[in-house]
Write a protein that holds these residues in place. Structure first.
Motif, mmCIF file in Angstrom:
data_model
loop_
_atom_site.group_PDB
_atom_site.id
_atom_site.type_symbol
_atom_site.label_atom_id
_atom_site.label_comp_id
_atom_site.label_asym_id
_atom_site.label_seq_id
_atom_site.Cartn_x
_atom_site.Cartn_y
_atom_site.Cartn_z
ATOM 1 N N PRO A 43 0.808 -1.231 0.000
ATOM 2 C CA PRO A 43 0.000 0.000 0.000
ATOM 3 C C PRO A 43 0.835 1.272 0.000
ATOM 4 O O PRO A 43 0.340 2.330 -0.398
ATOM 5 C CB PRO A 43 -0.808 -0.111 1.298
ATOM 6 N N GLN A 44 2.096 1.169 0.443
ATOM 7 C CA GLN A 44 2.902 2.377 0.563
ATOM 8 C C GLN A 44 4.170 2.340 -0.295
ATOM 9 O O GLN A 44 4.342 3.199 -1.154
ATOM 10 C CB GLN A 44 3.235 2.610 2.038
ATOM 11 N N VAL A 45 5.045 1.385 -0.092
ATOM 12 C CA VAL A 45 6.308 1.366 -0.847
ATOM 13 C C VAL A 45 6.628 -0.041 -1.340
ATOM 14 O O VAL A 45 6.690 -0.980 -0.539
ATOM 15 C CB VAL A 45 7.489 1.881 0.007
ATOM 16 N N THR A 46 6.820 -0.164 -2.631
ATOM 17 C CA THR A 46 7.260 -1.411 -3.247
ATOM 18 C C THR A 46 8.538 -1.147 -4.028
ATOM 19 O O THR A 46 8.598 -0.198 -4.822
ATOM 20 C CB THR A 46 6.197 -1.975 -4.209
ATOM 21 N N PHE A 47 9.557 -1.963 -3.790
ATOM 22 C CA PHE A 47 10.804 -1.871 -4.550
ATOM 23 C C PHE A 47 10.887 -3.050 -5.514
ATOM 24 O O PHE A 47 10.523 -4.182 -5.177
ATOM 25 C CB PHE A 47 12.021 -1.913 -3.631
ATOM 26 N N ILE A 48 11.403 -2.756 -6.714
ATOM 27 C CA ILE A 48 11.707 -3.800 -7.684
ATOM 28 C C ILE A 48 13.201 -3.705 -7.964
ATOM 29 O O ILE A 48 13.697 -2.657 -8.404
ATOM 30 C CB ILE A 48 10.906 -3.618 -8.979
ATOM 31 N N VAL A 49 13.927 -4.779 -7.668
ATOM 32 C CA VAL A 49 15.373 -4.775 -7.849
ATOM 33 C C VAL A 49 15.761 -5.957 -8.729
ATOM 34 O O VAL A 49 15.023 -6.940 -8.830
ATOM 35 C CB VAL A 49 16.124 -4.835 -6.493
ATOM 36 N N GLY A 50 16.912 -5.847 -9.343
ATOM 37 C CA GLY A 50 17.370 -6.921 -10.209
ATOM 38 C C GLY A 50 18.551 -6.468 -11.032
ATOM 39 O O GLY A 50 18.885 -5.278 -11.094
#
Length: 250
Positions: A43-50
């Motif tokens: 609902p607030q913060v989503t990180f996508i890393v790779g």
């Protein structure tokens, strides 16, 4: 930090796999996409890393475009295009939205930020009955500031809260201390009812607490902060700098 699921601006995305022409062609052959069915967001913060080339920026771009943002960045009011290079993944994904609509929003792309700054100057050079557009970015042309200063001017001045902010590698122009300042700004905006979806390589920025972190391997995998490859590599390098250099340079 709690928030009801219905309060999210974007709850999830779904890939219409049966309409994909081929999973051997770009962008559907990318690690982030070829096994994708659905992806839910915090609902607030989503990180996508790779790793580079895994498809995180392509996925982020498709979400932004599907939501109505310009492919090269900015608010929904921007429609400039310096070069049509974005994929058409947005045509194959479905956005599952929450009950609320954001009062503010911005899609920030590090690679096309120069084009955004140029477009703002161009629009302000044309006759207008309203205040200069640059006023909402701090009042000084983004081209008249350093790359890092102009990035941070957007975070500080343009992001007003209660917004959906989709950020692609926002650390690109920021020093480590500025990246820590960005954590402060993210937290201020989260407390004002905002939602962030961020693709990043920065172990500093992704340390924001209680965020959801997806690491792209052969698809999306939820990981803890200290379990990310980015964190582990940085920790190993800082704790064993000379040894790591000896190995790299032998």
């Amino acid at each position: 930090m709690g928030s009801r699921r219905s309060d999210q601006f974007i709850r999830s995305i779904e890939l219409s796999r049966d309409t994909v022409p081929s999973f051997t062609e770009y962008p559907f052959n990318l690690a982030a996409i070829k096994n994708l069915e659905s992806l839910s967001f915090h609902p607030q913060v989503t990180f996508i890393v790779g790793e580079n080339g895994s498809g995180k920026s392509t996925v982020l771009e498709s979400i932004a475009v599907a939501y109505g943002f310009n492919a090269e960045g900015g608010t929904k009011n921007f429609n400039f295009s310096s070069r049509a290079t974005h994929s058409h993944l947005n045509r194959y994904i479905k956005l599952i939205k929450g009950l609320r609509k954001p009062e503010d929003g911005f899609f920030l792309r590090a690679e096309s930020f120069y084009n955004l700054a140029t477009n703002i100057d161009k629009l302000d050079s044309e006759p207008s009955f309203g205040p200069p557009l640059i006023d909402s970015y701090g009042g000084q042309s983004l081209h008249e500031q350093s790359h890092g200063e102009s990035f941070f001017a957007v975070f500080q001045n343009k992001f007003r809260g209660k917004g959906l902010y989709i950020l692609d590698e926002p650390e690109a122009a920021l020093s480590p201390s500025r990246q820590m300042s960005m954590i402060v700004r993210i937290h201020e905006l989260v407390q004002q009812g905002s939602q962030f979806i961020i693709a990043t390589h920065s172990p500093i920025i992704m340390a924001y607490p209680q965020a959801r972190i997806y690491e792209i391997q052969e698809g999306f995998k939820i990981v803890e902060y200290e379990g990310t490859e980015h964190y582990q590599i940085m920790r190993a390098f800082i704790n064993n700098t000379q040894k790591m250099l000896d190995i790299l340079m032998e």
